[in-house]
Each structure stands twice: as structure tokens, then as C-alpha cells.
Design a protein around this motif. Structure first.
Motif, PDB file in Angstrom:
ATOM      1  N   ARG A 165       0.839  -1.193   0.000  1.00  0.00           N
ATOM      2  CA  ARG A 165       0.000   0.000   0.000  1.00  0.00           C
ATOM      3  C   ARG A 165       0.878   1.249   0.000  1.00  0.00           C
ATOM      4  NH1 ARG A 165      -3.003  -2.211  -2.235  1.00  0.00           N
ATOM      5  NH2 ARG A 165      -4.877  -3.352  -1.611  1.00  0.00           N
ATOM      6  N   HIS A 166       0.680   2.093  -0.994  1.00  0.00           N
ATOM      7  CA  HIS A 166       1.438   3.334  -1.119  1.00  0.00           C
ATOM      8  C   HIS A 166       0.596   4.509  -0.621  1.00  0.00           C
ATOM      9  CE1 HIS A 166       4.403   1.181  -3.576  1.00  0.00           C
ATOM     10  NE2 HIS A 166       3.385   0.673  -4.262  1.00  0.00           N
ATOM     11  N   SER A 167       1.251   5.633  -0.397  1.00  0.00           N
ATOM     12  CA  SER A 167       0.521   6.820   0.054  1.00  0.00           C
ATOM     13  C   SER A 167      -0.362   7.382  -1.056  1.00  0.00           C
ATOM     14  CB  SER A 167       1.494   7.890   0.538  1.00  0.00           C
ATOM     15  OG  SER A 167       2.393   8.255  -0.504  1.00  0.00           O
ATOM     16  N   ARG A 168       0.058   7.192  -2.297  1.00  0.00           N
ATOM     17  CA  ARG A 168      -0.749   7.641  -3.428  1.00  0.00           C
ATOM     18  C   ARG A 168      -1.762   6.548  -3.786  1.00  0.00           C
ATOM     19  NH1 ARG A 168       2.873   9.505  -8.296  1.00  0.00           N
ATOM     20  NH2 ARG A 168       0.807  10.195  -9.026  1.00  0.00           N
ATOM     21  N   ARG A 169      -3.027   6.927  -3.864  1.00  0.00           N
ATOM     22  CA  ARG A 169      -4.079   5.923  -4.097  1.00  0.00           C
ATOM     23  C   ARG A 169      -5.013   6.380  -5.215  1.00  0.00           C
ATOM     24  NH1 ARG A 169      -7.848   5.374  -0.580  1.00  0.00           N
ATOM     25  NH2 ARG A 169      -7.577   7.447   0.348  1.00  0.00           N
ATOM     26  N   SER A 199      -1.071   2.925  -5.487  1.00  0.00           N
ATOM     27  CA  SER A 199      -1.893   1.759  -5.145  1.00  0.00           C
ATOM     28  C   SER A 199      -3.314   1.923  -5.665  1.00  0.00           C
ATOM     29  CB  SER A 199      -1.948   1.572  -3.629  1.00  0.00           C
ATOM     30  OG  SER A 199      -0.698   1.214  -3.117  1.00  0.00           O
ATOM     31  N   THR A 201      -7.117   1.155  -4.818  1.00  0.00           N
ATOM     32  CA  THR A 201      -8.035   0.811  -3.736  1.00  0.00           C
ATOM     33  C   THR A 201      -9.269   0.149  -4.330  1.00  0.00           C
ATOM     34  OG1 THR A 201      -7.289   2.667  -2.378  1.00  0.00           O
ATOM     35  CG2 THR A 201      -9.448   1.725  -1.856  1.00  0.00           C
TER      36      THR A 201
END
Length: 405
Positions: A165-169, A199, A201
Motif C-alpha cells: 500500500r502506497h501513500s498515493r491511491r 496503489s 483501492t
């Protein structure tokens, strides 16, 4: 174009919009030069200018006939005419308004009703559609050629998606038919985005974009699907997702229209406008990223088929081609790349003869540079072109993902 709507037409919810669009048209006919059905049939009423005149007559109170309905049905909604039009006529919205009026006045034959209702029941239901595709593959040899052509020649199974999971979604629309026909497309997109620190979601509550219903005589049902998706996405939007990504340009074009189509709905107008602003085709997300860090090396000869919903509806013609060249792919030239392949959503099923002619013409153009594989950006085009059994057709992101080191 001067027009005077009938008293009955003035009561329509979109009467003012229709009148404004009609008055924009100067009847120049430039649109006919790039209309696929006019090029095939040579009939003024099977070109945009003729269809606009038919809709004008209907809205002015003239008789509505089955022939009127037939000419409107034959339109691919490719929106090539909008790209060509020097006056900026908003043709697709006028067509939607006209079709709704005509379909309410002219009952369809039983076989047409069954076909359209069947498509509306099956296509937006991913589980049912995938089960039918799998059953068709099992009994392929027993099916007539016309049905075999609707099944994928080869299904590339979905590889595992990244779990980091990255901070950018971003959100992604899973689609209706894509999970059954090309299940690896979104998985490939997820892996490429993961390499770039983005990532996906999942939002399983989101469903069909609504385009299938909307363009098959059920506009209200299509808008209800749009509202359902807005509700499903809204919590993540409030939590700051960057975009709602589509790997099928047909879905993307419709989602980008949510804001316009729901602008008069007090409960959804603002939310729909926000969703449309966040809607991005995959290429819009990737082209802004440092793609060189992917380290891709590939010498494949590709022909890119740019779907009408990408180049004419979303105005992204040339975007995927530029990205693929940037990544080192060898693109072959494609003559008349502005013309429709004939897929056009469910058009290949409702207008099979015209659709086949357009498909064969498109494949001749795509194959003229002798590519190893044809790539596209819309699952409908992909399935339609691949169904001819000629050069393999895949989504472009699968080729990018396969070239990752």
C-alpha cells in the motif's frame, strides 16, 4: 439551424438543451466526410447531418416512424463528427435526446426487445457474463461461427495484484465484460502503477458504469447506475484518492459525462461533477509519471487501434501512441485511424452486418504495417477485432506490463 420545437417537445426535461444544439448546426455537411455509416451506405439520413435533421423534425412535431428509428439506431455514437465539426455541435447529447423521444413513440419488434433486454440483463452483470463466457469456451466447438467470434480466442488469466500500500491511491473501475474477456487487464494496470508508487483501492460495491442501459432504451436505469457508483466511490473520494481510473475507454467516456447528465439532479449534481473531474483514462495517469524508471525494453512491432471513445469522446487521440513510443515500442502506421472499428458497445450485436464491414476495414488498415500484435484501449474494440481470428488483439497495458524487467 432555425428550429421551432412543438409544444409537446418543450415539456421535455432537456428541451432547452436540444434546441440550443440544433441551432448550433449550420448544416455544412463536413461531418459526413468522417462518418463511418455514411461512408458505407451513402445515405444522407445515415450521416450526422441527416440524423440531426430527423431529430429536428421529430422535436418540431412531425410524424415519428420506424424508419426514423432505424437511421438513429445505425449511428455508432463514435462522435467522429464532433471532432470534425467546425461549429462544435454537441451531437451525442442531441442523439441521446432524440433517441429517447423516438423510442418512446415507436415500439420495437419482439425480437429487438428481447435482444436489448437480454443484453441489459447479462452485460452489466460481471458474474453472469463471465459464467456464460466460460460455458461458451467449454462448448465452443458446438456453437455457430457467429457466437464463436464473440468469445475470446485466448483468455490471459489475471496474475496476482500487488499487496503493498502506497501513500498515493487511485480507484479503478473493474468493468462488466472485461473480467470475463480479459481478466489480466486491470491486474496488469495495478502492477505497473505499483512500480510507480501508486496503489489501487478496490471498491467492490461499484458496478457497471451505466452506458449499456443508457444506450439501450433505458436511460433512467443507466443514470441510476451512475448514482450507485457515485455513492460507492464517495467515501474514498472524501478520503483523498487521486483519480478514478478506467482501462476501458468506453466506460471512461460515460463516467466523464456523469456531471453533465446529472447536472439537474439536486442530490447528485455536485458529486457527479466531482466524479467526472476525477475520472481518468489509464494513459492520463501514466503519461504524467517518470516512466523511464520502469526500465522497459521492448522491440515488439505494434499497431495501436485508438478507440472512438478515447480519441473523439475523451479527446485523447495520440496519447497512448506517444506513451508507447516513449517506452520504446515500435508502432506501425495506421491509415484512417480516426474511423470506428464497428464495436461501439453493443452495436456489433444490434447491427451485425454494418459492424462486420467496419471491423474488416479497420483490420485491413491496422494490418497494413505488418504488426506482430494489435493493441487497443477498450475491451469492446479488443473483443470485436480479435473475433475476426486474424492478428491477435490485446490491451496495451498488458504489453507494457509484460515488458517490465
Amino acid at each position: 439551424m432555425q428550429t421551432t420545437l412543438s409544444e409537446k417537445s418543450r415539456q421535455l426535461p432537456r428541451a432547452e438543451e436540444a434546441e440550443s444544439i440544433l441551432r448550433t448546426c449550420v448544416h455544412c455537411g463536413f461531418c459526413n466526410a468522417t462518418c463511418p455509416t455514411y461512408q458505407l451506405l451513402g445515405d444522407e439520413l445515415d450521416g450526422p447531418r441527416g440524423r440531426i435533421y430527423l431529430i429536428k423534425q421529430v422535436l418540431e412535431g412531425n410524424e415519428v416512424t420506424r424508419k426514423t428509428q432505424q437511421h438513429l439506431d445505425r449511428c455508432l455514437s463514435c462522435r467522429n463528427c464532433e471532432t470534425t465539426c467546425p461549429s462544435g455541435v454537441d451531437y451525442h447529447n442531441l442523439l441521446d435526446i432524440g433517441r429517447a423521444v423516438v423510442d418512446a413513440a415507436v415500439p420495437r419488434s419482439l425480437d429487438q426487445r428481447l435482444l436489448r433486454e437480454g443484453l441489459r440483463s447479462v452485460v452489466p452483470n460481471p458474474g453472469l457474463f463471465k459464467a456464460l463466457v466460460n460455458s461458451g469456451q467449454m462448448f465452443r466447438a458446438l456453437l455457430p461461427n457467429s457466437l464463436q467470434a464473440k468469445l475470446p480466442r485466448r483468455v490471459y488469466p489475471a496474475k496476482p495484484r500487488p499487496t503493498m500500500r502506497h501513500s498515493r491511491r487511485v480507484l479503478i473501475l473493474e468493468g462488466c465484460v472485461q473480467p470475463g474477456l480479459s481478466p489480466n487487464t486491470n491486474a496488469a494496470a495495478a502492477r505497473v502503477l505499483d512500480r510507480l508508487g501508486i496503489s489501487i483501492t478496490p471498491v467492490p460495491e461499484a458496478g457497471c458504469c451505466g452506458a449499456v442501459d443508457y444506450h439501450l432504451d433505458a436511460q433512467a436505469a443507466g443514470l441510476d447506475r451512475a448514482r450507485h457508483n457515485i455513492d460507492a466511490w464517495w467515501p474514498d473520494i472524501e478520503n483523498g484518492v487521486e483519480a478514478i481510473v478506467q482501462t476501458a475507454s468506453g466506460c471512461g467516456a460515460f463516467i466523464k459525462d456523469y456531471g453533465h447528465l446529472l447536472r439537474s439532479d439536486p442530490a447528485y449534481a455536485d458529486k457527479a461533477k466531482k466524479v467526472s473531474a476525477l475520472a481518468k483514462d489509464l494513459v492520463e495517469v501514466l503519461r504524467a509519471e517518470p516512466l523511464e524508471k520502469l526500465g522497459i525494453h521492448c522491440a515488439h512491432r505494434l499497431a495501436f487501434h485508438c478507440p472512438c471513445t478515447l480519441q473523439h469522446a475523451q479527446k485523447l487521440g495520440g496519447a497512448v501512441e506517444a506513451l508507447l513510443i516513449r517506452l520504446g515500442f515500435n508502432l506501425t502506421p495506421v491509415p484512417d485511424s480516426h474511423l470506428c472499428c464497428g464495436s461501439a458497445g453493443t452495436y456489433s450485436l444490434t447491427q451485425p452486418e454494418l459492424s462486420r464491414q467496419l471491423r474488416d476495414n479497420k483490420l485491413n488498415a491496422l494490418e497494413s504495417g505488418y504488426p506482430e500484435v494489435i493493441v487497443t484501449a477498450n475491451i469492446g474494440c479488443q473483443a470485436h477485432l480479435d473475433g475476426a481470428g486474424r492478428t491477435p488483439v490485446r490491451h496495451w497495458i498488458e504489453l507494457v506490463e509484460a515488458a517490465l524487467p
